[in-house]
Design a protein around this motif. Structure first.
Motif, PDB file in Angstrom:
ATOM      1  N   MET A 116      57.621 -52.488  35.060  1.00 45.72           N
ATOM      2  CA  MET A 116      58.446 -51.338  35.378  1.00 45.72           C
ATOM      3  C   MET A 116      59.356 -50.969  34.208  1.00 45.72           C
ATOM      4  O   MET A 116      59.880 -49.883  34.152  1.00 45.72           O
ATOM      5  CB  MET A 116      59.257 -51.613  36.640  1.00 45.72           C
ATOM      6  N   GLY A 117      59.514 -51.855  33.268  1.00 46.68           N
ATOM      7  CA  GLY A 117      60.365 -51.589  32.121  1.00 46.68           C
ATOM      8  C   GLY A 117      59.923 -50.386  31.312  1.00 46.68           C
ATOM      9  O   GLY A 117      60.742 -49.691  30.731  1.00 46.68           O
ATOM     10  N   SER A 118      58.633 -50.120  31.276  1.00 46.67           N
ATOM     11  CA  SER A 118      58.161 -48.992  30.477  1.00 46.67           C
ATOM     12  C   SER A 118      58.636 -47.660  31.056  1.00 46.67           C
ATOM     13  O   SER A 118      58.896 -46.725  30.307  1.00 46.67           O
ATOM     14  CB  SER A 118      56.639 -49.012  30.363  1.00 46.67           C
ATOM     15  N   TYR A 119      58.752 -47.566  32.378  1.00 46.55           N
ATOM     16  CA  TYR A 119      59.288 -46.338  32.980  1.00 46.55           C
ATOM     17  C   TYR A 119      60.750 -46.156  32.588  1.00 46.55           C
ATOM     18  O   TYR A 119      61.183 -45.052  32.264  1.00 46.55           O
ATOM     19  CB  TYR A 119      59.158 -46.354  34.501  1.00 46.55           C
ATOM     20  N   GLU A 120      61.501 -47.237  32.635  1.00 45.74           N
ATOM     21  CA  GLU A 120      62.916 -47.163  32.262  1.00 45.74           C
ATOM     22  C   GLU A 120      63.057 -46.782  30.790  1.00 45.74           C
ATOM     23  O   GLU A 120      63.911 -45.961  30.439  1.00 45.74           O
ATOM     24  CB  GLU A 120      63.615 -48.494  32.543  1.00 45.74           C
ATOM     25  N   ASP A 121      62.211 -47.350  29.944  1.00 41.49           N
ATOM     26  CA  ASP A 121      62.232 -46.989  28.519  1.00 41.49           C
ATOM     27  C   ASP A 121      61.905 -45.511  28.330  1.00 41.49           C
ATOM     28  O   ASP A 121      62.532 -44.826  27.513  1.00 41.49           O
ATOM     29  CB  ASP A 121      61.237 -47.843  27.728  1.00 41.49           C
ATOM     30  N   ALA A 122      60.932 -45.029  29.085  1.00 47.28           N
ATOM     31  CA  ALA A 122      60.561 -43.612  28.998  1.00 47.28           C
ATOM     32  C   ALA A 122      61.725 -42.729  29.430  1.00 47.28           C
ATOM     33  O   ALA A 122      62.019 -41.715  28.785  1.00 47.28           O
ATOM     34  CB  ALA A 122      59.334 -43.337  29.859  1.00 47.28           C
ATOM     35  N   ILE A 123      62.397 -43.124  30.496  1.00 51.38           N
ATOM     36  CA  ILE A 123      63.547 -42.348  30.980  1.00 51.38           C
ATOM     37  C   ILE A 123      64.635 -42.299  29.910  1.00 51.38           C
ATOM     38  O   ILE A 123      65.217 -41.239  29.650  1.00 51.38           O
ATOM     39  CB  ILE A 123      64.077 -42.926  32.307  1.00 51.38           C
ATOM     40  N   ILE A 124      64.892 -43.419  29.278  1.00 48.06           N
ATOM     41  CA  ILE A 124      65.913 -43.467  28.221  1.00 48.06           C
ATOM     42  C   ILE A 124      65.541 -42.528  27.077  1.00 48.06           C
ATOM     43  O   ILE A 124      66.362 -41.726  26.617  1.00 48.06           O
ATOM     44  CB  ILE A 124      66.106 -44.915  27.720  1.00 48.06           C
ATOM     45  N   ASP A 125      64.296 -42.609  26.623  1.00 48.34           N
ATOM     46  CA  ASP A 125      63.857 -41.763  25.509  1.00 48.34           C
ATOM     47  C   ASP A 125      63.867 -40.283  25.880  1.00 48.34           C
ATOM     48  O   ASP A 125      64.312 -39.435  25.094  1.00 48.34           O
ATOM     49  CB  ASP A 125      62.460 -42.172  25.045  1.00 48.34           C
ATOM     50  N   LEU A 126      63.384 -39.963  27.073  1.00 46.46           N
ATOM     51  CA  LEU A 126      63.359 -38.564  27.504  1.00 46.46           C
ATOM     52  C   LEU A 126      64.770 -38.026  27.712  1.00 46.46           C
ATOM     53  O   LEU A 126      65.044 -36.855  27.428  1.00 46.46           O
ATOM     54  CB  LEU A 126      62.519 -38.421  28.776  1.00 46.46           C
ATOM     55  N   THR A 127      65.668 -38.865  28.172  1.00 41.49           N
ATOM     56  CA  THR A 127      67.063 -38.452  28.335  1.00 41.49           C
ATOM     57  C   THR A 127      67.689 -38.137  26.981  1.00 41.49           C
ATOM     58  O   THR A 127      68.426 -37.145  26.844  1.00 41.49           O
ATOM     59  CB  THR A 127      67.865 -39.539  29.076  1.00 41.49           C
ATOM     60  N   LYS A 128      67.383 -38.942  25.980  1.00 43.23           N
ATOM     61  CA  LYS A 128      67.890 -38.673  24.625  1.00 43.23           C
ATOM     62  C   LYS A 128      67.391 -37.318  24.132  1.00 43.23           C
ATOM     63  O   LYS A 128      68.152 -36.544  23.547  1.00 43.23           O
ATOM     64  CB  LYS A 128      67.456 -39.775  23.661  1.00 43.23           C
ATOM     65  N   LEU A 129      66.112 -37.034  24.375  1.00 47.10           N
ATOM     66  CA  LEU A 129      65.556 -35.747  23.971  1.00 47.10           C
ATOM     67  C   LEU A 129      66.230 -34.607  24.731  1.00 47.10           C
ATOM     68  O   LEU A 129      66.586 -33.580  24.144  1.00 47.10           O
ATOM     69  CB  LEU A 129      64.046 -35.717  24.205  1.00 47.10           C
ATOM     70  N   LEU A 130      66.441 -34.801  26.029  1.00 45.12           N
ATOM     71  CA  LEU A 130      67.074 -33.754  26.836  1.00 45.12           C
ATOM     72  C   LEU A 130      68.542 -33.556  26.478  1.00 45.12           C
ATOM     73  O   LEU A 130      69.083 -32.468  26.684  1.00 45.12           O
ATOM     74  CB  LEU A 130      66.903 -34.054  28.326  1.00 45.12           C
ATOM     75  N   ASP A 131      69.181 -34.577  25.934  1.00 44.78           N
ATOM     76  CA  ASP A 131      70.551 -34.405  25.435  1.00 44.78           C
ATOM     77  C   ASP A 131      70.572 -33.430  24.257  1.00 44.78           C
ATOM     78  O   ASP A 131      71.526 -32.679  24.082  1.00 44.78           O
ATOM     79  CB  ASP A 131      71.143 -35.745  24.999  1.00 44.78           C
ATOM     80  N   ILE A 132      69.501 -33.447  23.477  1.00 46.25           N
ATOM     81  CA  ILE A 132      69.392 -32.564  22.314  1.00 46.25           C
ATOM     82  C   ILE A 132      68.839 -31.198  22.709  1.00 46.25           C
ATOM     83  O   ILE A 132      69.333 -30.162  22.267  1.00 46.25           O
ATOM     84  CB  ILE A 132      68.483 -33.212  21.239  1.00 46.25           C
ATOM     85  N   GLU A 133      67.798 -31.217  23.551  1.00 46.35           N
ATOM     86  CA  GLU A 133      67.134 -29.990  24.000  1.00 46.35           C
ATOM     87  C   GLU A 133      67.061 -29.994  25.530  1.00 46.35           C
ATOM     88  O   GLU A 133      66.053 -30.399  26.104  1.00 46.35           O
ATOM     89  CB  GLU A 133      65.724 -29.903  23.419  1.00 46.35           C
ATOM     90  N   PRO A 134      68.122 -29.556  26.208  1.00 44.95           N
ATOM     91  CA  PRO A 134      68.207 -29.681  27.666  1.00 44.95           C
ATOM     92  C   PRO A 134      67.138 -28.921  28.451  1.00 44.95           C
ATOM     93  O   PRO A 134      66.886 -29.247  29.605  1.00 44.95           O
ATOM     94  CB  PRO A 134      69.595 -29.136  28.008  1.00 44.95           C
ATOM     95  N   ASN A 135      66.511 -27.946  27.844  1.00 45.28           N
ATOM     96  CA  ASN A 135      65.506 -27.157  28.561  1.00 45.28           C
ATOM     97  C   ASN A 135      64.077 -27.492  28.142  1.00 45.28           C
ATOM     98  O   ASN A 135      63.170 -26.696  28.361  1.00 45.28           O
ATOM     99  CB  ASN A 135      65.769 -25.664  28.366  1.00 45.28           C
ATOM    100  N   ARG A 136      63.886 -28.650  27.575  1.00 43.41           N
ATOM    101  CA  ARG A 136      62.549 -29.065  27.127  1.00 43.41           C
ATOM    102  C   ARG A 136      61.704 -29.392  28.356  1.00 43.41           C
ATOM    103  O   ARG A 136      61.928 -30.389  29.040  1.00 43.41           O
ATOM    104  CB  ARG A 136      62.679 -30.269  26.203  1.00 43.41           C
TER     105      ARG A 136
ATOM    106  N   ALA B 220      59.754 -32.791  28.772  1.00 48.37           N
ATOM    107  CA  ALA B 220      60.651 -33.931  28.969  1.00 48.37           C
ATOM    108  C   ALA B 220      61.148 -33.980  30.414  1.00 48.37           C
ATOM    109  O   ALA B 220      61.228 -35.055  31.016  1.00 48.37           O
ATOM    110  CB  ALA B 220      61.822 -33.858  27.999  1.00 48.37           C
ATOM    111  N   LEU B 221      61.460 -32.824  30.974  1.00 48.14           N
ATOM    112  CA  LEU B 221      61.879 -32.779  32.378  1.00 48.14           C
ATOM    113  C   LEU B 221      60.748 -33.230  33.294  1.00 48.14           C
ATOM    114  O   LEU B 221      60.961 -33.991  34.239  1.00 48.14           O
ATOM    115  CB  LEU B 221      62.327 -31.361  32.754  1.00 48.14           C
ATOM    116  N   ARG B 222      59.543 -32.767  32.992  1.00 49.09           N
ATOM    117  CA  ARG B 222      58.389 -33.129  33.822  1.00 49.09           C
ATOM    118  C   ARG B 222      58.142 -34.636  33.812  1.00 49.09           C
ATOM    119  O   ARG B 222      58.022 -35.270  34.854  1.00 49.09           O
ATOM    120  CB  ARG B 222      57.142 -32.402  33.321  1.00 49.09           C
ATOM    121  N   TYR B 223      58.068 -35.207  32.623  1.00 49.64           N
ATOM    122  CA  TYR B 223      57.712 -36.622  32.544  1.00 49.64           C
ATOM    123  C   TYR B 223      58.853 -37.538  32.971  1.00 49.64           C
ATOM    124  O   TYR B 223      58.609 -38.616  33.512  1.00 49.64           O
ATOM    125  CB  TYR B 223      57.176 -36.961  31.156  1.00 49.64           C
ATOM    126  N   ARG B 224      60.095 -37.096  32.777  1.00 47.79           N
ATOM    127  CA  ARG B 224      61.199 -37.907  33.286  1.00 47.79           C
ATOM    128  C   ARG B 224      61.201 -37.870  34.810  1.00 47.79           C
ATOM    129  O   ARG B 224      61.425 -38.894  35.466  1.00 47.79           O
ATOM    130  CB  ARG B 224      62.538 -37.440  32.713  1.00 47.79           C
TER     131      ARG B 224
END
Length: 92
Positions: A1-21, A24-28
């Motif tokens: 399950m750690g890979s999902y959490e890692d994905a959420i962390i990475d996608l959240t970082k991207l959404l912090d930069i580009e909130p309407n991506r 990133a919203l879909r996969y998170r």
């Protein structure tokens, strides 16, 4: 399950930069849903629909995610102006 959490962390970082991506919203949202964090998935799917109202994936997945949680059904009923009853069938 750690890979999902890692994905959420990475996608959240991207959404912090580009909130309407959209991707990133879909996969998170998918990662949240797979971790049974349905409310967070609903938030991302709703934002995705704000950006792209006819997004078929978001519409379908949002319906499926709402289906998984009684609380979300109550929230949806309130959003639609329907007073939910205490005897909502959780198997809906």
């Amino acid at each position: 399950m750690g890979s999902y959490e890692d994905a959420i962390i990475d996608l959240t970082k991207l959404l912090d930069i580009e909130p309407n991506r959209k991707f990133a919203l879909r996969y998170r949202a998918e990662a949240y849903d797979l971790m049974e964090r349905h409310k967070e998935a609903i938030i991302d799917l709703t934002k995705l629909l704000d950006i792209e109202p006819n997004n078929k994936f978001a519409l379908k997945y949002l319906g499926e995610t709402y289906h998984l949680t009684k609380e979300a059904i109550i929230d949806l009923a309130k959003l639609l102006g329907i007073e939910p009853s205490d005897d909502i069938d959780e198997s809906l």
